[in-house]
Scaffold this motif. Sequence first.
Motif, mmCIF file in Angstrom:
data_model
loop_
_atom_site.group_PDB
_atom_site.id
_atom_site.type_symbol
_atom_site.label_atom_id
_atom_site.label_comp_id
_atom_site.label_asym_id
_atom_site.label_seq_id
_atom_site.Cartn_x
_atom_site.Cartn_y
_atom_site.Cartn_z
ATOM 1 N N PRO A 1 -31.585 -61.913 -39.122
ATOM 2 C CA PRO A 1 -31.044 -63.270 -38.990
ATOM 3 C C PRO A 1 -32.008 -64.342 -39.485
ATOM 4 O O PRO A 1 -31.576 -65.277 -40.147
ATOM 5 C CB PRO A 1 -30.812 -63.426 -37.492
ATOM 6 N N SER A 2 -33.291 -64.168 -39.191
ATOM 7 C CA SER A 2 -34.199 -65.241 -39.595
ATOM 8 C C SER A 2 -34.253 -65.360 -41.113
ATOM 9 O O SER A 2 -34.406 -66.454 -41.649
ATOM 10 C CB SER A 2 -35.576 -65.033 -39.004
ATOM 11 N N PHE A 3 -34.091 -64.240 -41.812
ATOM 12 C CA PHE A 3 -34.094 -64.327 -43.275
ATOM 13 C C PHE A 3 -32.784 -64.916 -43.786
ATOM 14 O O PHE A 3 -32.769 -65.670 -44.756
ATOM 15 C CB PHE A 3 -34.347 -62.957 -43.898
ATOM 16 N N GLY B 1 -25.989 -64.290 -37.674
ATOM 17 C CA GLY B 1 -27.234 -64.210 -36.916
ATOM 18 C C GLY B 1 -27.021 -63.531 -35.579
ATOM 19 O O GLY B 1 -27.792 -62.663 -35.167
ATOM 20 N N PHE C 1 -31.037 -67.093 -42.248
ATOM 21 C CA PHE C 1 -31.157 -68.524 -42.019
ATOM 22 C C PHE C 1 -32.173 -69.157 -42.964
ATOM 23 O O PHE C 1 -32.047 -70.325 -43.314
ATOM 24 C CB PHE C 1 -31.541 -68.814 -40.571
ATOM 25 N N LEU C 2 -33.172 -68.373 -43.358
ATOM 26 C CA LEU C 2 -34.160 -68.912 -44.293
ATOM 27 C C LEU C 2 -33.489 -69.294 -45.603
ATOM 28 O O LEU C 2 -33.744 -70.360 -46.163
ATOM 29 C CB LEU C 2 -35.253 -67.873 -44.535
ATOM 30 N N ALA D 1 -28.688 -60.081 -34.210
ATOM 31 C CA ALA D 1 -29.567 -60.241 -33.057
ATOM 32 C C ALA D 1 -29.098 -59.372 -31.896
ATOM 33 O O ALA D 1 -29.905 -58.714 -31.231
ATOM 34 C CB ALA D 1 -29.620 -61.705 -32.644
ATOM 35 N N SER E 1 -38.055 -64.727 -34.643
ATOM 36 C CA SER E 1 -38.043 -63.472 -33.894
ATOM 37 C C SER E 1 -39.449 -62.955 -33.669
ATOM 38 O O SER E 1 -39.671 -61.764 -33.595
ATOM 39 C CB SER E 1 -37.220 -62.432 -34.629
ATOM 40 N N SER F 1 -33.733 -57.084 -36.011
ATOM 41 C CA SER F 1 -33.877 -58.405 -35.398
ATOM 42 C C SER F 1 -34.405 -59.436 -36.374
ATOM 43 O O SER F 1 -34.231 -60.630 -36.157
ATOM 44 C CB SER F 1 -34.827 -58.360 -34.210
ATOM 45 N N SER F 2 -35.072 -58.997 -37.445
ATOM 46 C CA SER F 2 -35.622 -60.003 -38.349
ATOM 47 C C SER F 2 -34.601 -60.423 -39.409
ATOM 48 O O SER F 2 -34.828 -61.389 -40.121
ATOM 49 C CB SER F 2 -36.888 -59.480 -39.019
ATOM 50 N N PRO G 1 -30.028 -63.839 -28.014
ATOM 51 C CA PRO G 1 -29.752 -63.755 -29.456
ATOM 52 C C PRO G 1 -29.483 -65.104 -30.108
ATOM 53 O O PRO G 1 -29.565 -65.208 -31.325
ATOM 54 C CB PRO G 1 -28.502 -62.871 -29.523
ATOM 55 N N ALA H 1 -31.670 -66.734 -32.848
ATOM 56 C CA ALA H 1 -31.695 -66.339 -34.252
ATOM 57 C C ALA H 1 -31.553 -67.547 -35.160
ATOM 58 O O ALA H 1 -32.008 -67.530 -36.288
ATOM 59 C CB ALA H 1 -30.582 -65.335 -34.534
#
Lengths: 381, 448
Positions: B373-375, B427, B377-378, B431, A3, B370-371, A192, A195
Motif C-alpha cells: 500500500p505505501s508504494f 491500500g 500511495f507513493l 494491509a 508501514s 504490508s509494504s 490497516p 496504509a
Amino acid sequence: MTSEKIVSSEPAPPSKEKTRKNSTFTRVFRYSLVRLFSMMITVAIGVYLTILIANMGGYVDTIMRNEIKDNITQGILANPAFRSLSTEAKANLIQTKIETEINRRGLNQPFAIRSVRYLKNALTLNLGRAIYMKSDQGSKEVRLILLERLPATLLFTGTSSLMVFFASVYIALSLSRKYGSFWDKIIIAFSPTSAAPPWFYGIFLILIFAAIFKVLPFGGLVDSPSPRNPLDYGLSVLKHLILPISSVVMSFIFLSIYNWRTFFLIYSSEDYVEMAKAKGLSARDVERRYILRPTLPTIITNFALLVITLWTGFTITETVFLWPGLGITLFRAIGFYDTPVIVGSTIIYAYLLAITVFLLDFVYALVDPRVKVGSGGGGSQ
Amino acid sequence: MSALKKSFRELLRYPSAILGMAIILFLLGVSVYALATIPYSEAIRLWRGGEEVWYQNPKYAPPAWFNYFSNKKKPVSFAVRTTDGSMTKTTTPSSDPNISTVDITYAFDYAYDDVPQELMIYFTSQYEEKFTFASVSWITPDGRTIRIADMAVEHTQNFRFSQDQKLQKRLKTDHVMQALFVDPESSTQKPLKGQYQLVISGTAFEKDASIDAEFVLHGELFGAAGTDKYRRDLLLPLLYGTPIALAFGLLAALGTSLLTMVIAATGTWYGGWLDELIQRVTEVNLVLPFLAILIMVGTFYSRSIWLMLGVTILLSIFSGSIKTYRSIFMQSKESSYIEAARAYGASSSRIIFSYLIPRMVPLLIPALVSSIPSFVFLEASLAVLGLGDPVLPTWGKVINDAFYDGALYQGRYYWVLEPAILLMITGFGFALLGFALDRIFNPRLRDI
C-alpha cells in the motif's frame, strides 16, 4: 513509509548499580562527539550524492548554460544601447559575454572539481540564487527562501509528531494492560487504515470540514488579512493547524498504537517483569521501571524513525493544506522548474534528517545504560 | 508445498484476511479486464486525446448514478450512431437509380427533471460531386413535430441545436433546449417526460452516396464515473489505473524486500568490510530525503513511472529493515545447519541463497504484502505533486487534475473521491492481508 515496524533492539536489563557521575558525563560526551563526527561525514556523503543525482550526466549544467545564453542574448537584443551595433558585432559581444559568464560560474571546469565546490557550498548552506522564486522579503537567495519557510514546517512537524508519539505510547500502554478488550480490538481493526498517507486523509478532512460544513479553513497558515494582535494571530494559526495535524494523526495513530501495543505486550512477558509483578509492585511501578525504562532506547529510536518519515512525507501534506512550509516551497519549485531551489531543499531536508538523527542519538546516549556504563557497543542500532 | 497449504488454510481462519484477499482478487479482475479490453497504446491515446476523441462527452459531468441519490433527476448524456447500429438507418432506392432516400430515426425515453445542455448531430457523408441533403425534425412526447433544419450535408458536418441561428429564429427564442423539451402551454420550466424522437430524412443524389449520423445529447451526468475538465471519461483512468497501481506496488515491494534481504544476507555472511559498508550506506540512506530525491529525478530526468519505480527501489533497499534482517541473519549464521552446510563444503552463494534466505521467507511475506500500500500511495503522491507519468492514466493523475482545477472548492467531489476511494480500497486490501500474514508467520505475535 507508513508501514515502518517497530525495530526492536535487545532490551538492556535495568541497571541497578550507580556509576560515578563524572565518568558517565565523559562517556556520554565522548559518545556524542563520535556520533556528531560520523554524522557530519554521513551528511557530507548524503549531500554529495544529492549533488551527483542532481547533476547526473551534466543535465543541470546544460540547463545553466542555456539559461546564461538566453539571458545574455535577450539582454543584449533588448538593450537600446547596443541597437546601433551591426549583427556581427552583436553576435560577437553575446559570445564573449556568454563565455565570461560561464567562466565566472565555473561551468568550464571538470565536474569532479565543480562537484567538490558544489559540496562545499551546499554544506555551508551557500545554495545559490533562485531562478524565479523569491522569499517574502524579496530576496532571491535560496537559503533565505528556504530558511524563511522552516519555522512553519517545524511547527507542523513538531506538533504532529509529538502528538502522534505521546498519544500512541500512552494509549498503547493502557491497551497492553487490557489486552483483548473492546478498544484493543477496535485499534487492531483500524490499524490497516494507516496504509494511506496524511495528505490522503487531508483531502477528506478538507472536503468535510472546509467544503461541506465550512467550519475550518481550506488551508494556509493564518487568516487573511492576518490579525495584528499576537493572541489572535496565534489562535488563527491554531485554527489552521487543526486539519493538517488531524490528518497526520489519523494516518499514523492506529498503526502506531498497534505496533507499540504489540511491542509492550512482548516485553511485559519478560521474566524480570514477571518477577517484579511477583514481588507485588504496583502496576504503575512495573510499567515505569520494568517495561518503559528498559525499552526506552528502542522507543526513542522509533520516535526518530517516525520523525524522519514525517519530514519526508510532509511535502504533499503541506501542499494539500497550502501550509507555507518547506514542502510547498519544494512543490512550487517543481512547478517553476527552479533547479537551485529544488536542489537546495533536498539539501536542507538532508540536514534536517541528520539533525533529527543526531539529537535522538544524543538522547539515546543519555538513556541507554550501555552507553552510560560503557559496556557493549552502543550506537544507534 | 504442504507448509504453504497449511498457512493458506490458517489464513482462511482470519475474516480480515478473507476480506483482504477478496479485495485483491477483485482488483486483479479489474486489471485483467482493463488490460484485455484496452491495449496499452490505446489507453494512452484515449487519455492524451483532446476534443477530437471526447467531443461526445460533456465537461465536468458527475457519474450517472448520482440520480439514484437525488430526487431531482438530471439528464444523462448519451451518444448513438448509425455506424454501429445504435441508431436505425434505412436506405430506400427510388425509381431513379441515382437517387435514394435515407431515413434515420432515434427514439428515446426522457424522464429527467432538467433540459439537457446541448444536442448535436455529427454527419458524415460519402459522395463524389453532389451534396447529400438532410432534413431534421423532432417529435415531442405530446405529438408535436418541430422542424429543426434542412441542409446540404458535406463530407463531415456538425450541427449544434442551440447554436443554430435559423432554428433560434424559427422557435423565436434563444433557449432552444427549453423550446424542444418544455411544453409551451405549461407554466413550469420542467421538460416533458416521455418518448422523444429524432427523425433525419436524407436524400442522396448519387449512386454510391450515403449518409451517416451520430446523435449526441450532452446532459449533466455521464457514464459510470463521470467526466473531467477535458471531457475525458473518468472510467478510463479508474479502470486502467488499477493494473498500473498494482504493478507499481507489487514490483516496488518485491524488488525492495528481495534486494534488501539478499544484501543483508550477503553482508552478514561475508562480514568484514562488506558488512561495514552496508551499515554505513544504510546510515547515509537514512539522511537522504527520499521524496525530495524522487522529486529531483522526476523534474530533471524523466517522469516515466518505470524510472520512478527503479529509483524508489534503489532508495528503499537500504532502509531500517536491513538492520532487522541483519540481526536475524547474525543468529542463523551461527546455527548448526549452516555449520553442517559448511562442513560438506557448500559454497557461500549456496549457503546464502539456499539456506539463509529461505528461512526468512516467513518474515518476508508479511512485510512484503504490508509494504505494497505505501508504494501504491507513493505513486499517487508523486502524481499529486505533478510528477506523475505524463502519458499513463493513473489514479493519482486524476486526483492531481482535480486538485489543479479546484474540484474541492467547486464542489466536484466525485472527481477526487472516485480515485481516492479506489486507492483506499487497494491500500486496505493489502494491509488487511498483510496483518493476517504477520500474525500467522510471526510466532511472537501469534498469541497476542
